[in-house]
Design an enzyme around this catalytic site. Structure first.
Site, PDB file in Angstrom:
ATOM      1  N   GLU A   1      39.492  48.394  36.251  1.00  0.00           N
ATOM      2  CA  GLU A   1      40.919  48.417  37.054  1.00  0.00           C
ATOM      3  C   GLU A   1      41.998  49.176  36.337  1.00  0.00           C
ATOM      4  OE1 GLU A   1      38.790  45.747  36.689  1.00  0.00           O
ATOM      5  OE2 GLU A   1      38.588  45.050  38.914  1.00  0.00           O
TER       6      GLU A   1
ATOM      7  N   HIS B   1      41.046  32.943  40.001  1.00  0.00           N
ATOM      8  CA  HIS B   1      40.671  33.757  41.441  1.00  0.00           C
ATOM      9  C   HIS B   1      41.878  33.190  42.288  1.00  0.00           C
ATOM     10  CE1 HIS B   1      37.090  35.289  39.680  1.00  0.00           C
ATOM     11  NE2 HIS B   1      36.879  36.153  40.913  1.00  0.00           N
TER      12      HIS B   1
HETATM   13  C1  LIG Z   1      37.886  42.446  36.522  1.00  0.00           C
HETATM   14  C2  LIG Z   1      37.269  41.928  37.691  1.00  0.00           C
HETATM   15  N1  LIG Z   1      37.288  42.973  38.817  1.00  0.00           N
HETATM   16  C3  LIG Z   1      36.209  42.649  39.837  1.00  0.00           C
HETATM   17  C4  LIG Z   1      35.888  41.264  40.134  1.00  0.00           C
HETATM   18  C5  LIG Z   1      35.027  41.196  41.166  1.00  0.00           C
HETATM   19  N2  LIG Z   1      33.657  40.928  41.264  1.00  0.00           N
HETATM   20  C6  LIG Z   1      33.136  39.916  40.927  1.00  0.00           C
HETATM   21  S1  LIG Z   1      31.375  39.986  40.287  1.00  0.00           S
HETATM   22  C7  LIG Z   1      31.434  41.783  40.581  1.00  0.00           C
HETATM   23  C8  LIG Z   1      30.302  42.536  40.266  1.00  0.00           C
HETATM   24  C9  LIG Z   1      29.824  42.404  38.923  1.00  0.00           C
HETATM   25  O1  LIG Z   1      28.458  42.963  38.661  1.00  0.00           O
HETATM   26  P1  LIG Z   1      27.687  42.873  37.350  1.00  0.00           P
HETATM   27  O2  LIG Z   1      28.601  42.882  36.420  1.00  0.00           O
HETATM   28  O3  LIG Z   1      26.480  43.868  37.553  1.00  0.00           O
HETATM   29  O4  LIG Z   1      27.297  41.194  37.533  1.00  0.00           O
HETATM   30  P2  LIG Z   1      26.091  40.694  38.466  1.00  0.00           P
HETATM   31  O5  LIG Z   1      27.250  39.878  39.490  1.00  0.00           O
HETATM   32  O6  LIG Z   1      25.132  41.454  38.701  1.00  0.00           O
HETATM   33  O7  LIG Z   1      25.344  39.299  37.667  1.00  0.00           O
HETATM   34  C10 LIG Z   1      32.893  42.160  40.859  1.00  0.00           C
HETATM   35  C11 LIG Z   1      33.097  43.562  41.304  1.00  0.00           C
HETATM   36  C12 LIG Z   1      36.150  40.460  39.121  1.00  0.00           C
HETATM   37  N3  LIG Z   1      35.618  39.178  39.155  1.00  0.00           N
HETATM   38  N4  LIG Z   1      36.598  40.711  37.918  1.00  0.00           N
END
Ligand SMILES: Cc1ncc(C[n+]2csc(CCOP(=O)(O)OP(=O)(O)O)c2C)c(N)n1
Ligand SMILES: Cc1ncc(C[n+]2csc(CCOP(=O)(O)OP(=O)(O)O)c2C)c(N)n1
Ligand SMILES: [Mg+2]
Ligand SMILES: [Mg+2]
Lengths: 354, 326, 326, 354
Positions: free
Chosen positions: C60, C129
């Protein structure tokens, strides 16, 4: 530095089936992973009928990462994770009842029903929570590891992250400080290849281990569908880290069998049905262990059925417990915003009589 | 009573609390070998060693997170932001982790820590180095905010903040470090959070303020006195917890109030104070409560423009006369 | 007039402005191949290609900085935060770069960009959230803040925000995406920033609000009508620029006002509105202006607690009756 | 990846004196560096007598980085820097008058006297500013490079950072995105060994080039006291980057002869007088070039004196200009907060009649 690097990065392979694992140990690993699987399946059902709300991120397919990276730990070691943390909480010792009740938002839940799926905490088990901000736990884990170091303890802190968290700047800050201060943290990246709909390779030109090594953090890659390999690898790393040799980074390669969250389709958008089916067929950590045990004749279908029956009853009991548990009271809300209500002055400004 | 600078009062508070409790440590940029960018931690490295006084890389988000994590397992971190201007980079760990932890863990995990450093404008530091940061720390419940104006308050409140079991944002005045004043020697001199201080008594009008502006308020009160107007000067000292009783008491007494603060008007602290007075003391008011703030622009570098943009005593006097209809 | 969802109205605004001006591009997490986490950018990747609709890593601070930098050299970035909850990580680039650039460059370098995404609580998303983020974007001058409540407002205001030459934080209602409403087809349907909308007319009391709460305000007004109380419902739509005239007009008409907002009370938007009314319409008031906000606690996950913590119509009705002394 | 790495990191040495540089070019480099030196010396004087206020970070000792990294650029290339940016602004084409007047806070200053020492901007020269937040320019530079790429241009953006900025998470986010999108940005780290009072080696276990390479950014180290080597190196990199080959990272090794800012002692606290004297004696980029030119007989003492006289008069004129320039008007403050005052609604809330 090319040397440092090649020295640090090494791929650990499965190793001979049963190598070093007693039958009891293997049954225990299998039982754990089955428990996680059944637990998440129940959560999925409960979500479908509205017993669970909000975001709910299932860990189905990644059970070996939870079992392999957490079961080698001591009770006084710490674990912290992301919002995909139900099973890690179970692995670190939270009761299925407390976790399920939390998903149901009940007072008997691990966070009193106030935290929810993304915020499972178990201070007594030293499970330091679910975090909804991608990467934030890397900063918190650094602090937990700092506290261990500060007090001269020999515990470790295992920090679970998703692959997409590797692109968060705060993660790099954490790794750099862990490295210069030789802190006892193990960064476990559950590399399920996708961050939501985005493949890691689309957002990085390099392997994630390189990024860890570039800060001086030793990094390894492990087949995260192979619970035996994962367990053995982490078990060895934990001893290194306890010895005060600084942080470790592990790229645990696995696959998410379900959608990112309940609202995300399992396949059809960013990954094909074929891909998901293939992985589900060939990369299921539970099947892999089961079949190994079958071939090695240390598990019978009857034993397996018995284990499954046992964990299903545990999970059914957890659902019954969660159903029956009371809703939290409104005033718990105000009780837990500040740990102490100062004798002077006002802390709350909503005019709702507090 | 000793005569101390605000800087030394803070230094004493840190040293005494670190002496008293081995779980207290100080971490931040240049706090150890450099004695702190503003020399607030002078001598602490020698005295307490490099585990308890720790220099960090320029990684605000990372070491703020470290502080929160360490507090999760019972240490009592004092994390210094070289200035709060740089803490925007760390705000996620303040708002999403520190402020929420106790609540989202169902009361299991508290965060006994202090974020401290100078806040507000110094002299000609320009747009990016002159923020009064209270608002960003006050809006979300879960954090406490303290803004000492004198050496005694600095010492007594910092000791209270370190002993407090919740996250406290402790905002020092960048221009106050050399200010001298009487400070009790007592090792247990602690000023409880949430108690305002009536720094001058006078019944005609109330100047309510916090932080470094308390000094400007006193200047203004002095000027008003020459015109025969006696002003109450109420220094809130702590903004959360907030001494609402003291605010209501002075308003009930004078029926006229002006809020003075260093920062910007749109959702500056004064807005909240005004709305509390509106709700709880409406009938006491003989005039609308007015606000004196920084000009609603990024702080300019040019000296004259900066002086103009600051909330000065003259503007306070003017506002007081306005609410007095004189 | 077409019946559109709030989501599709936003999608149309984006498509039309991208069609109109090649310098406009959309960037953020999952905005391209995934069509946006909330599907606001559905179809835009196919239509405009992967330079103008760009997926980012979860960085971000980095991609917010990218947007500001691109705007410095004349592009018109629309940077999507998947939700504003995640924008705390990026706040430094908003406050220290975007908001200050024009001023500290002496007027040389403006930042024509939009930060957009959902803000506020959805359903049971828990403490991290569920932030209503207005305050963090309003305190520092240099940013504009817009909060549309209907599909028509969403389209007209987003088009205005994209055409605006200053940084605009465009906060969408996470629960409004499926709301349907009439939207003019006109490609040049633009609602100027700074014009409030009187969404219901009634002379007895003024319910002033913004964003998704406009719907709650209308519910409350409906309930009040059953008791013979007619309420003005003023939807500010844009918080900076702010339609102060409209606020003063409704207060002058009803002499009684309630501010309703989704977020927290301490330095919530209502605090500023109250202090403006205090200063500029004090004599019009027959009762103190009251505020209805989220409970002053982190948002709980439990459904009932969450419902309790939200500012509901019943609380608005109660507040209105209180200022009417009935 | 060990390959990628060794391939990417390479140390560029000074190269033969005068190699490839015409006398005119060398004289030009010398004149530029002397101008920067004299300019900063004057700023130091003016600060001492209160003509300049706030924070003021001098570039004395690092002139070769400004000359060597900026003079190879085209007028339509972009440069952005930190708060230690006076000389980079001059190198990119801002007039000494405008920069000095900005330090004096005058209306004729490059930012109208509102920006100050840390916020020198020159849009026409494509000098995109001084930034007071360590590392922030890495994000902005990424956006400038994105815009070049977006428009299909062949310009480059040179981003100056200090060594301590390498530990900012945002810097890593910037490098990762620049790498995956192959953006035309050159990260120039002026590695003067200290961030305020902190040696880089205290805050990193690895070389900074490793961190860049770990994101897929090619990285090199250059002797930043050697203006010829620096110029030649950057000149070559710029062509690579123009060709669309993606970002570059350069560790420009140099030394800060003065304190961090005017309030920081030159030596005695975090670095010894001996160290500073030694560097000042042996690592002065201006002396180094001068002596080379002397030995090669392409510069006489008379010519040098003439050049110095010329730049001194330029700097004296700048001071005179700044002294004479008018103070900015109060209403410029409100004119430049928003580029347009919307026809509807209120933008300012200070009740100061706007
Ligand atoms: C700082 C932030 N940006 C965006 C999000 C929205 N978001 C939640 S999970 C996710 C994807 C994360 O993927 P990964 O780190 O690979 O973990 P996984 O869900 O695959 O376990 C996003 C973009 C968030 N929760 N926090
Ligand atoms: C985010 C942030 N944190 C802290 C500071 C205070 N600060 C200003 S310069 C500086 C040191 C930077 O050193 P370096 O990056 O090596 O650049 P140099 O001053 O050596 O040119 C610090 C800590 C700041 N301006 N911004
Ligand atoms: Mg993933
Ligand atoms: Mg440096």
């Amino acid at each position: 530095m090319a040397e440092t690097e090649t020295a640090a990065v090494s791929v650990v392979n499965g190793g001979p089936a049963l190598g070093g694992f007693s039958k009891e140990k293997l049954v225990d690993l299998l039982r754990h992973m089955l428990l996680y699987r059944r637990f998440e399946e129940k959560a999925e059902e409960a979500y479908a009928i509205g017993k669970i709300g909000g975001f709910c991120h299932l860990h189905i397919g990644q059970e070996a990462a939870a079992a392999g990276c957490i079961l080698p730990l001591r009770p006084d070691d710490y674990v912290i994770g992301s919002y995909r943390e139900h099973t890690q909480a179970l692995a670190k010792g939270l009761s299925p009842n407390a976790v399920m009740a939390e998903l149901f938002g009940k007072a008997s839940g691990s966070s009193g029903g106030v935290g929810g799926s993304m915020h499972i905490f178990g201070a007594d088990s030293r499970f330091m929570g679910g975090n909804g901000i991608v990467g934030a736990q890397a900063g918190l884990a650094l602090g937990i590891a700092w506290a261990i170091h500060y007090r001269g303890g020999d515990q470790v802190c295992v920090c679970f992250l998703g692959d997409a968290a590797v692109n968060q700047g705060g993660f790099h800050e954490s790794m750099n400080m862990a490295s210069i201060w030789k802190l006892p943290v193990i960064y476990v990246v559950e590399n399920n290849a996708y961050g939501m709909g985005t493949k890691f390779s689309r957002m990085s030109d390099t392997e994630m281990v390189q990024k860890a090594v570039s800060h001086g953090v030793e990094a390894t890659v492990i087949d995260g569908e192979d619970v035996m390999a994962t367990y053995a690898h982490i078990d060895a790393l934990v001893e290194r880290v306890r010895g005060g040799n600084g942080p470790q980074f592990v790229d645990v390669e696995c696959y998410r069998f379900k959608g990112h969250s309940m609202s995300d389709p399992v396949s059809g958008t960013y990954r094909s049905k074929e891909e998901v089916d293939e992985r589900t067929e060939n990369a299921d950590p539970i099947k892999l262990l089961r079949d190994r045990m079958f071939t090695a004749d240390i598990l019978t279908r009857e034993e397996l059925a018995a284990i499954d029956k046992e964990v299903r009853s545990i999970v059914d009991a957890a659902v019954a417990f969660a159903e029956a548990a009371p809703e939290p009271e409104v005033d718990t809300l105000y009780k837990n915003v500040y740990s102490e209500i100062n004798p002077h002055g006002r802390l709350f400004f909503d005019g709702r009589g507090r | 009573m000793a005569q101390l600078t605000y800087r030394d009062a803070l230094n004493q508070a840190l040293a005494e609390e670190m002496e008293r409790d081995g779980d207290v440590f100080l971490m931040g940029e240049e706090v150890a070998e450099y004695d702190g960018a503003y020399k607030v931690s002078r001598g602490l490295l020698e005295r307490f060693g490099d585990k308890r006084v720790k220099d960090t890389p320029i990684s605000e988000l990372g070491f703020a997170g470290l502080g929160v994590g360490a507090a999760m397992v019972g240490l009592r971190p004092v994390v210094e932001f070289m200035t709060f201007n740089f803490s925007f980079l760390a705000l996620d760990q303040v708002i999403n982790s520190a402020a929420k932890m106790l609540s989202m863990s169902g009361g299991q995990i508290g965060i006994p820590m202090v974020f401290r450093g100078p806040s507000g404008a110094a002299l000609q530091l320009g747009a990016q180095h002159s923020h009064a940061c209270e608002t960003w720390y006050l809006h979300a419940p879960g954090v406490k905010v303290v803004t000492p104006s004198t050496p005694a308050d600095a010492k007594g409140l910092l000791k209270a903040a370190i002993r407090d079991n919740d996250p406290v944002a402790f905002m020092e005045g960048e221009l106050l470090y050399n200010v001298r004043g009487e400070v009790p020697d007592d090792d247990d001199f602690v000023i409880p959070l949430g108690v305002a201080d009536l720094k001058r008594e006078g019944g005609d009008v109330s100047i309510i303020t916090h932080g470094s502006m308390a000094h400007v308020a006193l200047q203004a009160a002095g000027a008003l006195a020459k015109d025969g107007i006696e002003a109450d000067v109420l220094d809130l000292r702590s903004l959360r917890p907030l001494d609402v009783d003291a605010i209501l008491a002075t308003v009930a007494k004078t029926n006229r109030a002006v809020y003075l603060e260093e920062g910007w008007p749109y959702l500056g602290v004064g807005a909240q104070i005004v709305s509390i007075i509106m709700e709880e003391a409406f009938d006491d008011l003989d005039a609308p409560v007015l606000r004196v703030t920084q000009a609603d622009v990024p702080m300019p570098y040019n000296k004259h423009l900066e002086t103009w943009a600051r909330p000065g005593a003259a503007r306070v006097v003017e506002a007081c006369k306005k609410v007095l209809y004189v």
